[in-house]
Design a protein around this motif. Structure first.
Motif, PDB file in Angstrom:
ATOM      1  N   UNK A 242       0.834  -1.209   0.000  1.00  0.00           N
ATOM      2  CA  UNK A 242       0.000   0.000   0.000  1.00  0.00           C
ATOM      3  C   UNK A 242       0.867   1.256   0.000  1.00  0.00           C
ATOM      4  N   UNK A 243       0.277   2.372  -0.397  1.00  0.00           N
ATOM      5  CA  UNK A 243       0.969   3.656  -0.309  1.00  0.00           C
ATOM      6  C   UNK A 243       1.252   3.953   1.166  1.00  0.00           C
ATOM      7  N   UNK A 244       2.505   4.257   1.459  1.00  0.00           N
ATOM      8  CA  UNK A 244       2.942   4.428   2.844  1.00  0.00           C
ATOM      9  C   UNK A 244       3.819   5.676   2.955  1.00  0.00           C
ATOM     10  N   UNK A 245       3.625   6.433   4.028  1.00  0.00           N
ATOM     11  CA  UNK A 245       4.456   7.597   4.328  1.00  0.00           C
ATOM     12  C   UNK A 245       5.339   7.282   5.528  1.00  0.00           C
ATOM     13  N   UNK A 246       6.594   7.681   5.444  1.00  0.00           N
ATOM     14  CA  UNK A 246       7.556   7.459   6.520  1.00  0.00           C
ATOM     15  C   UNK A 246       8.096   8.809   6.983  1.00  0.00           C
ATOM     16  N   UNK A 247       8.192   8.985   8.304  1.00  0.00           N
ATOM     17  CA  UNK A 247       8.700  10.236   8.873  1.00  0.00           C
ATOM     18  C   UNK A 247       9.879   9.948   9.799  1.00  0.00           C
ATOM     19  N   UNK A 248      10.755  10.938   9.936  1.00  0.00           N
ATOM     20  CA  UNK A 248      11.891  10.765  10.838  1.00  0.00           C
ATOM     21  C   UNK A 248      12.903  11.883  10.699  1.00  0.00           C
ATOM     22  N   UNK A 293       5.821   4.580   9.999  1.00  0.00           N
ATOM     23  CA  UNK A 293       5.263   4.367   8.663  1.00  0.00           C
ATOM     24  C   UNK A 293       3.748   4.490   8.817  1.00  0.00           C
ATOM     25  N   UNK A 294       3.148   5.371   8.029  1.00  0.00           N
ATOM     26  CA  UNK A 294       1.719   5.654   8.191  1.00  0.00           C
ATOM     27  C   UNK A 294       0.967   5.332   6.906  1.00  0.00           C
ATOM     28  N   UNK A 295      -0.068   4.517   7.031  1.00  0.00           N
ATOM     29  CA  UNK A 295      -0.968   4.219   5.921  1.00  0.00           C
ATOM     30  C   UNK A 295      -2.258   5.011   6.078  1.00  0.00           C
TER      31      UNK A 295
END
Length: 339
Positions: A242-248, A293-295
């Protein structure tokens, strides 16, 4: 035959501290001192927070141990989800509510940064610090997750547990600074009171379980971090690919001083070796470890569900981040620590 090099990038839960032999799913917590059984701020917490000067924060380095794995272990059929999809919604904190009410035109951030100044991820994602021996300091990333205790963050297991000393970093002035930016700490520093992980990580170093939940103290006013800043939702057994956003806070971009993000379609990791996690296109490196990681992520609001986190890179496959797949065992760990 070639090799792949693996790089790691960087109410309390009181359970067994002695692992059960050969059981990877024994839940272990950091040793608990009498003061850490208190939820509220006290003098010992003030000492932890006072330890951190601006110079120490800027001197922190990312955790990047290197492992090599044999190419014969790199083919692994992706396993199916191991249970029903479950989730807990995120929450909006009082400070975010106030910022949204005050913002007529939320400022647009650059594509390398955080979308809008009032997005939930700018409140819930932050930088983690601890001190090592001598004058050296470590850093990772983490995020606030919805919990009944209102004091829980999630990060990578390798940010909490030091395999060189075989101990949690609970006594190493471990703190969380939400929305850290070039030394600015708009919402203060928050000290850890306990850390919890599976023996699958602390004993076996199984990257499928490179996950740690940390319970924080309240601040000096007795306020819970979730009440002020909100929390991201969390889910398990979410759809793969799935489309996933990662932050850090990766050290290779702005020396870890500014929150960054990556996004793309997740795919099965090529790590092999029994690993069932996923990978996403990402040029972040050390320092972003433990970042969420945010879906189902909505860029305009910063709302979504944490379904994995930044765990490791493979040096021969640059610009791809690997993260553990949050399945039913991770959900069980979360449930133990969110009460």
């Amino acid at each position: 035959m070639f090799t792949l090099s693996l790089i790691l990038i960087g109410t309390a839960c009181f359970v067994a501290t002695t692992p059960i032999a050969n059981d990877p799913f024994t839940i272990v917590s950091s040793d608990v001192s009498p003061s850490s059984r208190l939820i509220s701020f006290d003098k010992s917490v003030d000492k932890i927070l006072s330890f951190w000067t601006d110079d120490k924060l800027k001197a922190a380095k990312s955790v990047m141990p290197i492992r090599k794995i044999n190419s014969q272990t790199t083919t692994k059929t992706e396993i199916p989800n191991n249970g029903p999809r479950v989730l807990v919604d995120g929450t909006m904190g009082s400070l975010q509510k106030a910022a949204i009410s005050a913002a007529v035109n939320p400022d647009k951030a650059s594509s390398r940064q955080v979308f809008t100044s009032t997005g939930r991820q700018t409140y819930t994602t932050g930088k983690i610090f601890w001190n090592n021996t001598g004058n050296s300091y470590g850093m990772c990333s983490g995020a606030i997750v919805t919990s009944n205790n209102k004091d829980t963050i999630v990060t990578a297991g390798h940010c909490c547990f030091d395999h060189d000393t075989n101990k949690f970093r609970i006594s190493q002035n471990f703190i969380f600074i939400p929305d850290y930016k070039s030394g600015a700490q708009p919402y203060g520093k928050w000290a850890a009171r306990t850390m919890t992980a599976y023996t699958a990580w602390t004993v076996n170093q199984n990257f499928n379980y490179d996950v740690c939940f940390v319970n924080l103290y309240t601040n000096s006013k007795g306020q819970h971090i979730q009440d002020l800043l909100g929390a991201e939702g969390i889910g398990s057994n979410y759809p793969r690919n799935a489309i996933t956003y990662s932050f850090g806070y990766p050290y290779n971009l702005a020396q870890g001083e500014i929150m960054q993000y990556c996004s793309g379609s997740a795919a099965a990791s090529k790590y092999g070796n029994g690993y069932t996690g996923q990978t996403i296109p990402c040029d972040m490196t050390g320092g972003c470890s433990g970042g969420p990681w945010i879906q189902n992520f909505t860029a305009s609001t910063g709302v979504g569900y944490i379904t994995s986190l930044n765990s490791f890179l493979i040096t021969t496959i640059p610009n791809y981040m690997n993260g553990p797949y949050f399945e039913s065992n991770i959900w069980s760990l979360y449930q133990k620590c969110m009460v």
